[in-house]
Design a protein around this motif. Structure first.
Motif, mmCIF file in Angstrom:
data_model
loop_
_atom_site.group_PDB
_atom_site.id
_atom_site.type_symbol
_atom_site.label_atom_id
_atom_site.label_comp_id
_atom_site.label_asym_id
_atom_site.label_seq_id
_atom_site.Cartn_x
_atom_site.Cartn_y
_atom_site.Cartn_z
ATOM 1 N N GLY A 13 6.497 5.279 -3.546
ATOM 2 C CA GLY A 13 5.723 6.318 -2.580
ATOM 3 C C GLY A 13 4.404 6.200 -2.611
ATOM 4 N N GLN A 14 3.537 6.988 -1.933
ATOM 5 C CA GLN A 14 2.248 6.731 -1.909
ATOM 6 C C GLN A 14 1.580 7.172 -3.046
ATOM 7 O OE1 GLN A 14 0.534 7.359 1.649
ATOM 8 N NE2 GLN A 14 2.202 8.470 2.706
ATOM 9 N N GLY A 15 0.931 6.227 -3.804
ATOM 10 C CA GLY A 15 0.201 6.187 -5.217
ATOM 11 C C GLY A 15 -1.088 6.886 -5.197
ATOM 12 N N ALA A 16 -1.678 7.299 -3.902
ATOM 13 C CA ALA A 16 -3.067 7.884 -3.615
ATOM 14 C C ALA A 16 -2.933 8.606 -2.462
ATOM 15 C CB ALA A 16 -4.311 6.935 -3.818
ATOM 16 N N GLY A 17 -4.226 9.016 -2.030
ATOM 17 C CA GLY A 17 -4.341 9.759 -0.699
ATOM 18 C C GLY A 17 -4.183 11.220 -0.955
ATOM 19 N N SER A 18 -4.978 12.131 -0.232
ATOM 20 C CA SER A 18 -5.222 13.502 -0.410
ATOM 21 C C SER A 18 -3.825 14.308 -0.413
ATOM 22 C CB SER A 18 -6.318 13.900 0.746
ATOM 23 O OG SER A 18 -6.121 15.387 0.846
ATOM 24 N N LEU A 19 -3.103 14.406 0.781
ATOM 25 C CA LEU A 19 -1.950 15.038 0.647
ATOM 26 C C LEU A 19 -0.912 14.911 -0.044
ATOM 27 C CD1 LEU A 19 -1.864 16.149 4.344
ATOM 28 C CD2 LEU A 19 -2.385 17.466 2.615
ATOM 29 N N GLY B 208 5.636 -0.950 -13.522
ATOM 30 C CA GLY B 208 5.429 -0.584 -12.143
ATOM 31 C C GLY B 208 4.361 -0.900 -11.283
ATOM 32 N N ILE B 209 4.119 -1.034 -10.067
ATOM 33 C CA ILE B 209 3.096 -1.147 -9.356
ATOM 34 C C ILE B 209 2.266 -0.014 -9.446
ATOM 35 C CG2 ILE B 209 2.237 -1.912 -7.011
ATOM 36 C CD1 ILE B 209 4.725 -3.390 -6.775
ATOM 37 N N MET B 210 1.067 0.342 -9.963
ATOM 38 C CA MET B 210 0.617 1.764 -10.081
ATOM 39 C C MET B 210 -0.985 1.637 -9.480
ATOM 40 S SD MET B 210 1.432 2.621 -13.951
ATOM 41 C CE MET B 210 2.799 1.763 -14.928
ATOM 42 N N ASN B 211 -1.270 0.561 -8.828
ATOM 43 C CA ASN B 211 -2.571 0.703 -8.229
ATOM 44 C C ASN B 211 -2.639 0.210 -6.778
ATOM 45 O OD1 ASN B 211 -5.374 -0.914 -7.492
ATOM 46 N ND2 ASN B 211 -5.714 0.838 -8.919
ATOM 47 N N GLY B 212 -2.890 1.097 -5.945
ATOM 48 C CA GLY B 212 -2.786 0.794 -4.650
ATOM 49 C C GLY B 212 -4.029 -0.102 -4.115
ATOM 50 N N SER C 128 4.661 -2.927 -0.227
ATOM 51 C CA SER C 128 3.441 -3.561 0.281
ATOM 52 C C SER C 128 2.415 -2.691 0.426
ATOM 53 C CB SER C 128 3.914 -3.934 1.844
ATOM 54 O OG SER C 128 4.172 -2.617 2.335
ATOM 55 N N LEU C 129 0.873 -3.223 0.520
ATOM 56 C CA LEU C 129 -0.327 -2.319 0.676
ATOM 57 C C LEU C 129 -0.501 -1.249 -0.233
ATOM 58 C CD1 LEU C 129 -0.058 -2.463 4.727
ATOM 59 C CD2 LEU C 129 -1.031 -4.104 3.198
ATOM 60 N N ASN C 130 -0.648 -0.054 0.116
ATOM 61 C CA ASN C 130 -1.076 0.913 -0.860
ATOM 62 C C ASN C 130 0.012 1.796 -1.261
ATOM 63 O OD1 ASN C 130 -0.581 2.052 1.571
ATOM 64 N ND2 ASN C 130 -1.899 3.449 1.492
ATOM 65 N N PHE C 131 1.325 1.413 -1.424
ATOM 66 C CA PHE C 131 2.363 2.024 -2.101
ATOM 67 C C PHE C 131 2.281 1.747 -3.278
ATOM 68 C CE2 PHE C 131 3.440 3.240 2.056
ATOM 69 C CZ PHE C 131 4.380 4.185 2.151
#
Lengths: 385, 385
Positions: B291-297, B144-148, B271-274
């Protein structure tokens, strides 16, 4: 745990293979005692029976997995099994969507599980993941590519430029589409899946007949050309959202419609017979689940996941569901290509050639009304996302 | 259930917000008793403390969530909490990957949970879903793509034709990349995530240092042009597979490497930070989670999912893990652009211009050997998928 299978066709034979293989500790702990078949000659297995009473009256059988398809006798058998105190798993979306409130009530009354992972998204762990999100926060919406047959046809229309009729005939020859393809190409299959997803995501039941559904029967090469010219591809999308009306009351915005999406988006890359399902919530954001939406072993994998959940007592019991009206206030943008523009005149925001026009800012409810009045069997409708 | 948070930065503050909001029955049943901060002035919250002893010695606190980052004191605190009989949740991939065997043993010895959904894939329910598949059947591989950060840079290199250094500087300005971007761009972040995914997928631990990692530091416009000409896009992919050697023994094929994939594939559309994570097994086939691989919530959502699992006693206890050698027999195809061809001569299958060549049919282990010998700081390596 001793279990019975109702049906040993595409899905049932996959479940039998997975359980009999005993690959994991959990599948080894499941034991198939009976398999209901229509005809003694259907399978060569000492566990077969043609008599449902042998299953429903056997107190050793704690769980029944219904994989027969169709409304009856599947519905009566599922109800009888719940009333006899057995847990029920079903992969039968049409039956489940049609009778959910009645069956959920029977499950609750008898304190038994009614589980249905395989009914929506085939092997994709969609129902389980919707449930996990919903136990932590409110789900706002879901959407996705839920039908492999139409996705196969649309993918090949895009990549090969062949027309719908030719590809439908090919899909039928290859066994990807039924002899009567109505359920798939007119969006009814996706409608059942939207109904079931709404139950799990919003704890809300909308009967399938209430859900607007537009299929791809009337899609033409001119529609694909419009997409190509505008950097779009067409996918059949089912979606649902919990929305607030202006007066603060709640409603469901739900529908099935071919949708034009950017060609470089992830959903555009969901090719051939894959499915992709997305849910959106405030904290998690958009989470998407992609996998095989049909097929013997993937769908059977989902049935067996439900069995393990029930065995490990992880599956939540069916809750009493509420009902909500279909939204008249959620607005969408559509590409519509009717036989004659006149019947749709009121909707036209802008014409785009080939007799097609864009209708901006209208609700599914209003669209449904106008489409019904227009009574145009050849209209092609797509949402612009 | 009374709990404590260690750290109230990006992830910790998200967890605090979700639990304090009490949106669901389950989050309402969790109560934050203490929040460990570095400095009294960090947050204005009566539950704050700068003394870990107030937490580890409080018998009312049943669960500790570590979201401090870094190796120490995170590692010592987690170990002490487990030894004090508390369940532990961590979002700290570097610490977890570095000390997994020791911490899993401490969890098992004290019959407590060690849960880590947020450590890999941010909000994506990857660890839970890997666990669900693994409880039914053997997982064959994941990727997978594991780094945003790198996905953001690679996506914009593809879409805008800007070069790496310029986009890295922009990402740093926007806060998408750290001042010292080494962990992200050299693939170390993904290496930790591969280590943790292998634990859950295969119940096998490979230490991060053993996992080959090639990043995007040396990617150039000529590499992007090669992709464009061949209908490919470049993504940084982490992957692992359980493989059989010729002698029947088992090994892990695992690595982090920029990969060229077809431009119309689903992964190309991430794309981008997913992030997107895929697992493959015999029955289910390929299942992908996006989904979103990082971020607070989103990341906090994953931490809270673990809390609910522990509270509902659904989380399986950590098992004793085995170790396996890194495979020398699994063969891959690479695109390599070194400073000087000579050091890599033995690998060249075919040259493709701009000083780059294709190396076909070599293992990650062999590649690692040759790259180490060549000692070329400017080499760019990509796998061709």
């Amino acid at each position: 745990m001793k279990i019975a299978l109702l049906g040993c066709g595409v899905v049932g034979s996959g479940v039998r293979a997975i359980i009999d293989a005993k690959e994991s500790r959990n599948t080894a702990a499941l034991e198939i005692k009976k398999i209901l078949v229509k005809d003694e000659n259907e399978i060569d297995d000492p566990r077969r029976t043609t008599d449902f009473n042998e299953i429903v009256n056997d107190p050793e059988i704690e769980l029944v997995a219904e994989m027969m398809g169709g409304l009856e006798p599947a519905h009566s058998y599922v109800k009888a099994a719940l009333e006899a105190g057995k847990h029920v798993i079903t992969s039968n979306k049409k039956m489940l969507a049609s009778f959910y409130p009645e069956l959920a009530a029977a499950a609750a009354a008898n304190n038994r599980c009614l589980a249905y992972e395989a009914s929506t998204g085939g092997g994709i762990p969609w129902i389980a993941n919707l449930g996990r999100v919903a136990r932590e926060e409110n789900i706002e919406s879901f959407s996705g590519i839920m039908n492999g047959t139409t996705n196969y046809i649309l993918s090949r229309m895009t990549s090969e430029g062949k027309d719908f009729a030719e590809l439908l005939a090919e899909a039928q020859k290859l066994g990807y589409a039924e002899a009567d393809p109505t359920d798939d190409i007119d969006g009814y299959d996706v409608r059942y899946k939207c109904c079931i997803s709404a139950v799990r995501a919003f704890n809300t039941y909308v009967s399938p007949e209430e859900i607007p559904a537009y299929g791809i029967r009337n899609i033409g090469m001119q529609d694909m050309e419009y997409c190509k010219k505008n950097g779009l591809v067409c996918k059949l999308i089912g979606h649902g959202a919990l929305v607030k009306n202006a007066d603060g009351s709640k409603a469901i915005d739900i529908g099935v419609v071919p949708s034009f999406i950017p060609a470089d988006s992830m959903m555009a890359g969901i090719s051939l017979n894959f499915n992709a399902l997305q849910c959106v919530s405030h904290n998690l954001g958009a989470a998407t689940f992609v996998g095989q939406g049909a097929g013997s072993l993937p769908t059977a994998h989902a049935v067996v996941q439900d069995m393990i959940d029930v065995m490990l007592a992880e599956e939540e019991r069916a809750e009493e569901v509420r009902t909500l009206p279909v939204s008249t206030e959620s607005l969408h943008n559509f590409y519509i290509r009717p036989s004659k523009l006149t019947a749709f005149g009121a909707l036209v925001t802008k014409t785009v050639g080939s007799g097609a026009f864009i209708a901006s800012g209208i609700s599914f409810a209003r669209l449904k009304e106008i489409v019904e009045q227009a009574n145009d069997n050849n209209v092609f409708i797509a949402e612009i996302l």
